[in-house]
Design an enzyme around this catalytic site. Structure first.
Site, short mmCIF file in Angstrom:
data_model
loop_
_atom_site.label_atom_id
_atom_site.label_comp_id
_atom_site.label_asym_id
_atom_site.label_seq_id
_atom_site.Cartn_x
_atom_site.Cartn_y
_atom_site.Cartn_z
N GLU A 194 -26.83 -6.55 -3.04
CA GLU A 194 -27.81 -6.03 -1.78
C GLU A 194 -27.93 -4.76 -1.37
O GLU A 194 -28.69 -4.10 -0.82
CB GLU A 194 -27.36 -6.98 -0.42
N ARG A 247 -23.93 9.69 5.95
CA ARG A 247 -23.06 8.43 5.64
C ARG A 247 -22.33 8.84 4.41
O ARG A 247 -21.51 8.15 3.99
CB ARG A 247 -23.94 7.35 5.36
N VAL A 290 -17.48 -12.76 4.80
CA VAL A 290 -17.45 -12.35 3.32
C VAL A 290 -18.53 -11.49 2.82
O VAL A 290 -17.83 -10.81 1.69
CB VAL A 290 -17.24 -13.82 2.84
N ASP A 308 -15.23 -1.61 3.83
CA ASP A 308 -16.31 -1.28 4.96
C ASP A 308 -16.23 -0.18 5.96
O ASP A 308 -14.79 -0.37 6.24
CB ASP A 308 -16.91 -2.61 5.49
N HIS A 360 -18.48 8.13 2.03
CA HIS A 360 -18.43 7.37 0.86
C HIS A 360 -17.46 8.40 -0.02
O HIS A 360 -16.46 7.89 -0.65
CB HIS A 360 -19.76 7.30 -0.02
N LEU A 402 -1.53 -3.17 -14.08
CA LEU A 402 -2.25 -3.36 -12.98
C LEU A 402 -3.63 -3.69 -13.58
O LEU A 402 -4.25 -2.70 -14.36
CB LEU A 402 -2.45 -2.37 -11.85
N ARG A 436 -10.70 -6.97 4.38
CA ARG A 436 -11.93 -6.48 4.80
C ARG A 436 -11.83 -5.38 5.87
O ARG A 436 -11.28 -5.90 6.93
CB ARG A 436 -12.81 -7.61 5.48
C1 FPP Z 1 -19.08 0.15 2.58
O1 FPP Z 1 -19.22 0.94 3.80
C2 FPP Z 1 -18.97 1.03 1.32
C3 FPP Z 1 -19.86 1.10 0.20
C4 FPP Z 1 -21.21 0.40 0.36
C5 FPP Z 1 -19.67 2.02 -1.04
C6 FPP Z 1 -17.95 2.02 -1.28
C7 FPP Z 1 -17.85 2.97 -2.23
C8 FPP Z 1 -16.89 4.14 -2.38
C9 FPP Z 1 -15.51 3.88 -1.55
C10 FPP Z 1 -17.06 5.20 -3.49
C11 FPP Z 1 -16.25 4.88 -4.77
C12 FPP Z 1 -15.74 3.66 -5.31
C13 FPP Z 1 -15.21 3.52 -6.50
C14 FPP Z 1 -14.18 2.39 -6.57
C15 FPP Z 1 -15.74 4.22 -7.83
P1 FPP Z 1 -20.54 1.15 4.43
O2 FPP Z 1 -21.34 2.34 3.85
O3 FPP Z 1 -21.08 -0.44 4.64
O4 FPP Z 1 -20.22 1.59 6.01
P2 FPP Z 1 -20.67 1.24 7.60
O5 FPP Z 1 -20.46 -0.42 7.55
O6 FPP Z 1 -19.81 1.96 8.52
O7 FPP Z 1 -22.19 1.43 7.44
#
Ligand code: FPP
Length: 236
Positions: free
Chosen positions: A49, A15, A177, A2, A19, A113, A170
């Protein structure tokens, strides 16, 4: 994982920039797990979600999964890492489903792993899916109601065959969770950090493991039992 969005917003970026930066943190976490002998690492990449997010963000995330599969799978294979996707794969487009199937097949016999990527995953989905599978067995006459227990249920859950979940980390400062590994976290230790996912590096992972190592896990026993008797605490 997160905090990608906030990490990007702090830099006045979109945003999706967060990612993309998150992928580097994924590499660090996988490297750390591989080097320290962690048997199984599960990353929550996309929840059931997350489809409700803006279309552009969802589309970039799908593209990112595809790109990462393409660019990283050979490296995972070379490092004896097995890739497993847990979640409702049928929700993805057919090209992505094929890439997932190919990557899983290529790495299936690796054993150093297991890297589980939870994608279109929800803990409640996992439990419902396991229930459906048990009911299918029952309908075929292969399972009686008295056979339904933690063992038979656990055999239908997405992480079957992997070790018990020990530590759930987290990032991003929230203490919840969010529908991750609900069945599996029954006896897990929780570690919450304010660090946003793109900043979560190998030292921070080591810090979380160090913190975990200091905890006394009792699995329903008393502290005295753990300290004084030769009882091996187990989750089940
Ligand atoms: C949550 O942060 C993160 C995600 C919903 C996406 C996670 C995806 C990656 C790191 C990319 C690729 C991963 C793999 C394993 C292929 P958020 O967007 O909810 O952040 P915020 O809480 O700051 O809005």
């Amino acid at each position: 994982m997160d905090g990608n969005g906030r990490w990007a917003q702090q830099r006045n970026k979109r945003r999706t920039f967060g990612h993309k930066a998150g992928v580097d943190a994924v590499r660090s976490a996988v490297r750390y797990a591989r080097e320290t002998g962690i048997e199984s690492l599960t990353l929550f990449a996309f929840s059931s979600e997350n489809w409700k997010r803006p279309a552009e963000e969802v589309s970039v995330l799908m593209e990112l999964f595809s790109l990462v599969l393409k660019s990283e799978v050979k490296k995972l294979n070379k490092n004896d890492i097995r890739l497993k996707i847990i979640g409702d794969i049928s929700g993805f487009d057919s090209k992505l489903q094929k890439k997932i199937a190919d990557a899983e097949a290529l790495t299936a016999s690796n054993s150093a792993l297991t890297l589980n990527v939870a994608a279109n995953y929800g803990g409640r989905w996992d439990i419902i899916n396991a229930t459906k599978r048990l009911m299918t067995l029952a309908n075929k006459g292969e399972l009686n109601i008295d056979d339904v227990d933690e063992t038979s249920f656990g055999q239908q859950i997405s992480t079957y065959g992997l070790p018990e979940l020990d530590l759930l980390i987290r990032t991003g400062g929230d203490h919840r969770v969010s529908n991750f590994l609900l069945w599996q976290c029954a006896y897990a230790e929780f570690y919450f950090t304010e660090t946003l996912w793109p900043d979560f590096n190998e030292d921070m992972f080591a810090q979380a493991v160090e913190d975990f190592a200091q905890r006394q896990r009792r699995f329903g026993l008393t502290g005295e039992q753990i300290m004084t008797q030769d009882i091996e605490p187990k989750a089940c």
